[in-house]
Motif scaffolding. Sequence first.
Motif, PDB file in Angstrom:
ATOM      1  N   GLY B  39       4.580  -9.963   2.992  1.00  0.00           N
ATOM      2  CA  GLY B  39       3.231  -9.381   2.940  1.00  0.00           C
ATOM      3  C   GLY B  39       2.578  -9.398   1.570  1.00  0.00           C
ATOM      4  N   PRO B  57      -0.395   2.665 -15.398  1.00  0.00           N
ATOM      5  CA  PRO B  57       0.306   3.687 -16.175  1.00  0.00           C
ATOM      6  C   PRO B  57       1.707   3.252 -16.590  1.00  0.00           C
ATOM      7  CG  PRO B  57       0.136   4.369 -13.874  1.00  0.00           C
ATOM      8  CD  PRO B  57      -0.694   3.122 -14.029  1.00  0.00           C
ATOM      9  N   VAL B  58       2.323   2.377 -15.803  1.00  0.00           N
ATOM     10  CA  VAL B  58       3.668   1.916 -16.128  1.00  0.00           C
ATOM     11  C   VAL B  58       3.611   0.849 -17.223  1.00  0.00           C
ATOM     12  CG1 VAL B  58       5.659   0.672 -15.221  1.00  0.00           C
ATOM     13  CG2 VAL B  58       4.645   2.516 -13.892  1.00  0.00           C
ATOM     14  N   CYS B  88       7.109   1.289 -10.354  1.00  0.00           N
ATOM     15  CA  CYS B  88       5.681   1.209 -10.033  1.00  0.00           C
ATOM     16  C   CYS B  88       5.328   2.489  -9.305  1.00  0.00           C
ATOM     17  CB  CYS B  88       5.394  -0.003  -9.141  1.00  0.00           C
ATOM     18  SG  CYS B  88       3.796   0.050  -8.300  1.00  0.00           S
ATOM     19  N   ALA B  89       4.291   3.159  -9.763  1.00  0.00           N
ATOM     20  CA  ALA B  89       3.927   4.435  -9.154  1.00  0.00           C
ATOM     21  C   ALA B  89       3.035   4.241  -7.924  1.00  0.00           C
ATOM     22  CB  ALA B  89       3.233   5.325 -10.171  1.00  0.00           C
ATOM     23  N   THR B  90       2.794   2.987  -7.531  1.00  0.00           N
ATOM     24  CA  THR B  90       1.887   2.645  -6.427  1.00  0.00           C
ATOM     25  C   THR B  90       0.585   3.448  -6.483  1.00  0.00           C
ATOM     26  OG1 THR B  90       2.886   4.207  -4.844  1.00  0.00           O
ATOM     27  CG2 THR B  90       3.754   1.964  -4.857  1.00  0.00           C
ATOM     28  N   CYS B  91       0.042   3.582  -7.687  1.00  0.00           N
ATOM     29  CA  CYS B  91      -1.181   4.377  -7.839  1.00  0.00           C
ATOM     30  C   CYS B  91      -2.417   3.577  -7.451  1.00  0.00           C
ATOM     31  CB  CYS B  91      -1.306   4.889  -9.270  1.00  0.00           C
ATOM     32  SG  CYS B  91      -1.772   3.618 -10.469  1.00  0.00           S
ATOM     33  N   HIS B  92      -2.237   2.262  -7.245  1.00  0.00           N
ATOM     34  CA  HIS B  92      -3.312   1.373  -6.784  1.00  0.00           C
ATOM     35  C   HIS B  92      -4.468   1.195  -7.756  1.00  0.00           C
ATOM     36  CE1 HIS B  92      -1.328   1.842  -2.831  1.00  0.00           C
ATOM     37  NE2 HIS B  92      -1.743   0.603  -2.676  1.00  0.00           N
ATOM     38  N   ARG B  93      -4.261   1.533  -9.038  1.00  0.00           N
ATOM     39  CA  ARG B  93      -5.332   1.267  -9.995  1.00  0.00           C
ATOM     40  C   ARG B  93      -5.532  -0.230 -10.186  1.00  0.00           C
ATOM     41  NH1 ARG B  93      -5.726   5.229 -15.166  1.00  0.00           N
ATOM     42  NH2 ARG B  93      -7.184   6.640 -14.163  1.00  0.00           N
ATOM     43  N   TYR B  95      -5.164  -2.580  -8.093  1.00  0.00           N
ATOM     44  CA  TYR B  95      -5.910  -3.107  -6.951  1.00  0.00           C
ATOM     45  C   TYR B  95      -7.403  -2.836  -7.113  1.00  0.00           C
ATOM     46  CZ  TYR B  95      -7.393  -3.263  -2.021  1.00  0.00           C
ATOM     47  OH  TYR B  95      -8.040  -3.511  -0.850  1.00  0.00           O
ATOM     48  N   GLU B  96      -7.740  -1.618  -7.557  1.00  0.00           N
ATOM     49  CA  GLU B  96      -9.145  -1.255  -7.723  1.00  0.00           C
ATOM     50  C   GLU B  96      -9.823  -2.098  -8.795  1.00  0.00           C
ATOM     51  OE1 GLU B  96     -10.669   0.724  -5.710  1.00  0.00           O
ATOM     52  OE2 GLU B  96      -8.836   1.348  -4.687  1.00  0.00           O
ATOM     53  N   GLU B 106       0.714  -4.036  -3.511  1.00  0.00           N
ATOM     54  CA  GLU B 106       1.270  -4.562  -2.263  1.00  0.00           C
ATOM     55  C   GLU B 106       2.305  -5.664  -2.553  1.00  0.00           C
ATOM     56  OE1 GLU B 106       1.400  -3.785   1.717  1.00  0.00           O
ATOM     57  OE2 GLU B 106       0.261  -2.703   0.206  1.00  0.00           O
ATOM     58  N   VAL B 109       5.441  -3.924  -3.261  1.00  0.00           N
ATOM     59  CA  VAL B 109       6.101  -3.522  -2.015  1.00  0.00           C
ATOM     60  C   VAL B 109       6.869  -4.707  -1.421  1.00  0.00           C
ATOM     61  CG1 VAL B 109       5.690  -2.769   0.364  1.00  0.00           C
ATOM     62  CG2 VAL B 109       4.527  -1.610  -1.518  1.00  0.00           C
TER      63      VAL B 109
END
Lengths: 320, 190
Positions: B39, B57-58, B88-93, B95-96, B106, B109
């Motif tokens: 994916g 952040p990481v 990875c904190a998967t904070c999605h920054r 992506y934004e 993703e 993941v």
Amino acid sequence: MASIWVIDTKDARTAAKYGLFYGCIIPNRYPGIERSIKVILEKLGCNQLFSDIPQATCCPVPGIFYSSDKETWLALAARNLCIAQDRKQELVTFCNGCFSSFLMATEQLSDPKKLGMVNRILKNVFMKYTGIPRVTPEGRRVLEPIKVRHFVDVLYRDIGLESIKSAVVNPLKGLKVAVHYGCHYLRPTERECIEDPVNPIMVDEIVASLGAESINYENKLDCCGAGGGVRSYVVDLAAAISRDKLMNIINAGADLIVTPCPYCLLQLDTVQERLELTRIPVFHITELIALALGADPRRLGLEAHVVPADEIISKYGGTK
Amino acid sequence: MGHAKKEFIISEKERLLEEVPIVDEECDRDFIKAIIEMGGGDVQVCLQCGNCTGVCPVSLKTENKIRNIIKMCQMGLKEKVLSTPWVCATCHRCYEHCPAGMNPAELIVALRHIVVRELGPPPFVVSISNNVANLGQAIEISDKILDLRKKIGLNEKPFDERYRSKAIMDIRTIMRATGYDKLIGIDLGD
């Protein structure tokens, strides 16, 4: 579709519009949040609109399940959604993680292929996810996906700030609050679109409606550092990210941190013991509301917090 | 207190700066296929602009720069990448802020899926999965919290006992149906 969950008929035919989903951290680590939710709903007089979901299990943690097997994650999330579906309820969460997990699940279940896959798995536990049948104003029968709500959204949009304001008995005058929203309250924006992701205001306004002051601080929307498995995998890294956040908050002169997420709360609270730099209490937004609405502070379970909030309680805890 | 000073941890800069050229044998041509299967297909649209790293952040705290991870994925440097995805904190920054519309979180993941399948799950994944299979919840409760719940007027047990065994049976059935128990190494008994 009727499911075998109809054990307690009174329970299954609940008239309550909202089902309360507490998740894992609230009942098992900070039970005071659970208590404060009950106090708030009672004080606001909207008890009858909400009910517990006793069959619910873990959302399940996206940082663990979504990260290791998407199929299992989706099926376990769908199991919880099926319960809300049978009860015809909106699913109300108090945790950014549960909120994000369920929103992502409802989004993915709108894909017929994934829905079919999940329902083949759920057949083994006699469940089927369809959505809730509704009749539109034009008389069409449709299946609506389960509505997943964050409690902040329900408070702000459905209950309203005015109701909260008029129920305040202990105004939190002079209390300087640093609001920490948390990542999954805001992002990804196309899914978690409950408010403006770069300028969220709902928690700040709720804090203000309690009489407290929501102060601004540097990098307010930064991550607490714990999410996605970082807290479990590299504790030092999570602590270093939290440290920046805490320093910015302290420098802005806050008395208290308030967050709508119990996982961020857990991180920002417990990390202070490790860092030995700051001693600033961290509250879930529901705990702060309960305090302002006159809850007995001795019954808010605040002793579960690592950083004690004694000063705030003695100042704002009322006369009880 | 003064201005909040940023703290930098896990310095691997020296190791990464060693001038060791990448040789062809290091590049696994099938790696990108595995990523797509899990994916993370949009890894190929990355233009290496670095916006993701700038807001991560990481990446701010470690040499685990998300842009580098993406590049290494594109090059098939599997060995170098597989130690990174749980950081990875998967904070999605990312992506934004991605101008190409890619979702680096993703991709992470997808890498985690590969790690779990090829190197095995990290211990905390096993223990939390076990908790969910045994308790229905990710977190164990302590006696202290049980007492506190009683003291503040909640049901002592957070889980409604009338539904507990059925709920756990459901979870276990689902885990068996998807093969999750074998993947993670959870013993579901019978």
